[in-house]
Motif scaffolding. Structure first.
Motif, short mmCIF file in Angstrom:
data_model
loop_
_atom_site.label_atom_id
_atom_site.label_comp_id
_atom_site.label_asym_id
_atom_site.label_seq_id
_atom_site.Cartn_x
_atom_site.Cartn_y
_atom_site.Cartn_z
N GLU A 269 -18.08 92.70 -96.80
CA GLU A 269 -17.16 91.63 -97.20
C GLU A 269 -15.74 92.02 -96.79
OE1 GLU A 269 -18.45 88.77 -98.32
OE2 GLU A 269 -20.40 89.77 -98.13
N GLU A 270 -14.83 91.08 -96.98
CA GLU A 270 -13.43 91.34 -96.61
C GLU A 270 -12.90 92.54 -97.42
OE1 GLU A 270 -9.69 88.41 -95.99
OE2 GLU A 270 -10.46 88.49 -98.03
N ILE A 271 -12.23 93.46 -96.75
CA ILE A 271 -11.62 94.59 -97.46
C ILE A 271 -10.21 94.17 -97.88
CG2 ILE A 271 -10.75 96.96 -97.22
CD1 ILE A 271 -13.21 97.58 -95.54
N VAL A 272 -9.91 94.38 -99.16
CA VAL A 272 -8.61 93.96 -99.69
C VAL A 272 -7.95 95.15 -100.38
CG1 VAL A 272 -7.40 92.30 -101.14
CG2 VAL A 272 -9.60 91.67 -100.12
N VAL A 273 -6.79 95.52 -99.88
CA VAL A 273 -6.04 96.65 -100.44
C VAL A 273 -4.66 96.13 -100.86
CG1 VAL A 273 -5.13 98.98 -99.99
CG2 VAL A 273 -7.15 98.18 -98.75
N ARG A 274 -4.25 96.46 -102.06
CA ARG A 274 -2.91 96.07 -102.51
C ARG A 274 -2.08 97.29 -102.82
NH1 ARG A 274 -2.29 90.67 -105.90
NH2 ARG A 274 -3.72 89.40 -104.69
N ALA A 275 -0.78 97.16 -102.64
CA ALA A 275 0.11 98.29 -102.95
C ALA A 275 1.37 97.79 -103.63
CB ALA A 275 0.49 99.04 -101.68
N ALA A 276 1.84 98.59 -104.60
CA ALA A 276 3.10 98.28 -105.29
C ALA A 276 4.17 99.24 -104.80
CB ALA A 276 2.91 98.45 -106.79
N MET A 277 5.30 98.67 -104.41
CA MET A 277 6.43 99.47 -103.92
C MET A 277 7.50 99.52 -105.00
SD MET A 277 8.72 98.54 -100.58
CE MET A 277 8.99 99.86 -99.39
N LYS A 278 8.01 100.70 -105.28
CA LYS A 278 9.08 100.81 -106.27
C LYS A 278 10.39 100.32 -105.65
CE LYS A 278 10.37 105.54 -105.04
NZ LYS A 278 10.35 106.97 -105.44
N PRO A 279 11.39 100.03 -106.48
CA PRO A 279 12.70 99.72 -105.92
C PRO A 279 13.23 100.92 -105.15
CG PRO A 279 12.61 99.16 -108.27
CD PRO A 279 11.36 99.95 -107.95
N LEU A 280 13.87 100.69 -104.03
CA LEU A 280 14.32 101.80 -103.19
C LEU A 280 15.38 102.64 -103.92
CD1 LEU A 280 14.48 99.85 -99.84
CD2 LEU A 280 12.62 101.24 -100.77
N PRO A 281 15.39 103.95 -103.68
CA PRO A 281 16.23 104.84 -104.50
C PRO A 281 17.70 104.95 -104.09
CG PRO A 281 14.71 106.11 -103.15
CD PRO A 281 14.45 104.69 -102.84
N THR A 282 18.09 104.40 -102.92
CA THR A 282 19.52 104.50 -102.57
C THR A 282 20.22 103.26 -103.12
OG1 THR A 282 18.87 105.60 -100.53
CG2 THR A 282 21.18 104.90 -100.72
N LEU A 283 20.96 103.46 -104.21
CA LEU A 283 21.66 102.35 -104.87
C LEU A 283 23.15 102.39 -104.51
CD1 LEU A 283 19.02 102.54 -106.58
CD2 LEU A 283 20.41 101.89 -108.55
N MET A 284 23.69 101.22 -104.21
CA MET A 284 25.14 101.16 -103.95
C MET A 284 25.91 101.36 -105.26
SD MET A 284 25.29 100.98 -100.77
CE MET A 284 23.67 101.40 -100.13
N LYS A 285 25.18 101.13 -106.39
CA LYS A 285 25.75 101.41 -107.72
C LYS A 285 25.01 102.67 -108.19
CE LYS A 285 23.88 98.73 -110.79
NZ LYS A 285 23.46 97.49 -111.43
N PRO A 286 25.52 103.84 -107.87
CA PRO A 286 24.71 105.07 -107.97
C PRO A 286 24.31 105.46 -109.39
CG PRO A 286 26.99 105.59 -107.46
CD PRO A 286 26.89 104.10 -107.40
#
Ligand code: EPS
Length: 355
Positions: A269-286
């Motif tokens: 059957e169709e292979i389905v993979v999901r992924a969750a990405m965190k917010p990127l760590p370089t913040l302009m408001k450090p």
């Protein structure tokens, strides 16, 4: 025949390189198709101004002649155009002359969420740049080039792989808001694979399980914190009678809760993979950090970065899934020439009566 991939390259160094071994001879590659995937990765809402500097294209140094693989190691290069602004700062050899351009001053304020602190501690570094350069998601470019080669190989056995973002409400509005607030956001992507026959992967050993291999490959992408196959975490709340995909007389299924993999083996059957990405760590408001030189409290490094890279992740995860499936297919069907590989696949389909 085992397919292997080794890569090297820093974000602002001269280039990203990949060496692919175990490809069959005679596989037709199209430069345009690889470059199109590289461009897809660069696009997407919320990316850094870096993407206006880079116009990623693949160069091939070995293993290809007249657009066909030779069955020898394939060497790919994606040049970093931004390197011209970092020639002193990222010089492979001790730089000559006065410091100029970017990367001339040591970075001492690690960003929470990036490789900075763990990297300097682990490798005994004093300049955070020595850690962050390799950890950067810039590196995903050459993985996308390798994934494109994998997709060409999978195409010879009727397998297609496609990544996309999972519709989240107002993703673009959230990105706009984050940019205004000098913040970052993450998101969810999925990869769907058509045409995989039953039997890729194995339950014989945990490292051979296709779901384990796909999860490791996708989790290995920068900023990914969660991976699921099929209904993944949601299956935990279901009864067995709701969670499994009943088998018809033609051995196909009407549902696909499993996401195309059972017991670490593809089920057709169709292979389905999901992924969750965190917010990127370089913040302009450090965020709060420590100055590793003085030991005093400080604010984390602020430098040019993406507000979000979710759309890019969809392309990168597509490449990672394609690569892993190509590995599993090479393990199963082997062959020195691409025709041998496809013939073994056809003979296998014949044996299991799968059309
Ligand atoms: C990244 C930081 C940024 C991103 C980079 C990933 O790099 P820069 O500081 O040069 O703008 O742009 O992604 C890419 C360069 C790319 O091509 O995807 C990081 O820290 O991971």
């Amino acid at each position: 025949m085992t397919l292997r991939l080794a890569t090297a390259g820093e974000s602002h160094g001269p280039a990203l390189v990949a060496i692919l071994t175990g490809l069959p001879a005679g596989l037709v590659l199209e430069r345009k198709a690889i470059d199109a995937d590289l461009r897809r990765r660069q696009a997407g809402y919320g990316r850094s101004p870096r993407q206006q500097i880079e116009t990623d294209e693949v160069d091939v140094l070995a293993g290809l002649r007249h657009g066909r693989t030779l069955g020898t190691p394939l060497a790919l290069v994606v040049w970093n155009r931004d390197h011209k602004n970092w020639t002193w700062g990222m010089s492979p050899w001790p730089p000559e002359g006065e410091p100029e351009g970017k990367g001339t001053k040591p970075v001492t304020l690690p960003r929470p969420g990036h490789a900075d602190l763990a990297g300097v501690l682990k490798y005994g570094l004093s300049d955070v740049r020595d850690a962050l350069e390799r950890a950067s998601a810039r590196h995903t470019a050459v993985h996308v080039a390798a994934g494109s080669v994998a997709k060409a190989l999978l195409g010879t056995i009727g397998v297609s792989v496609k990544g996309s973002t999972v519709e989240e409400e107002n993703l673009r509005a959230r990105i706009d808001e984050a940019r205004k607030e000098r913040d970052t956001v993450g998101g969810v992507i999925e990869v769907r694979v058509h045409g995989v026959p039953p039997g890729l992967g194995s339950y014989a050993a945990k490292e051979d399980r296709l779901d384990a291999r796909l999860a490791a490959a996708v989790m290995g992408i920068q900023a990914v914190k969660g991976v699921e196959i099929g209904e993944g975490f949601a299956l935990a709340d279901k009864f067995g009678s709701e969670a499994h995909d009943e088998i018809r007389t033609d051995r196909r299924r009407d549902t696909n809760h499993a996401g195309g993999i059972e017991a670490g083996v593809s089920n057709g059957e169709e292979i389905v993979v999901r992924a969750a990405m965190k917010p990127l760590p370089t913040l302009m408001k450090p965020l709060a950090s420590v100055d590793l030189e003085s030991g005093k409290a400080g604010e984390a490094l602020v430098e040019r970065s993406d507000v979000a890279a979710v759309e890019a992740l969809a392309v990168v995860a597509e490449a990672a899934v394609a690569w892993e499936l190509a590995c599993a297919a090479r393990d199963k069907f082997g062959g020195d020439a691409v025709g041998d590989f496809a013939a073994a696949w056809r003979a296998y389909l014949e044996r299991i009566g799968w059309h």
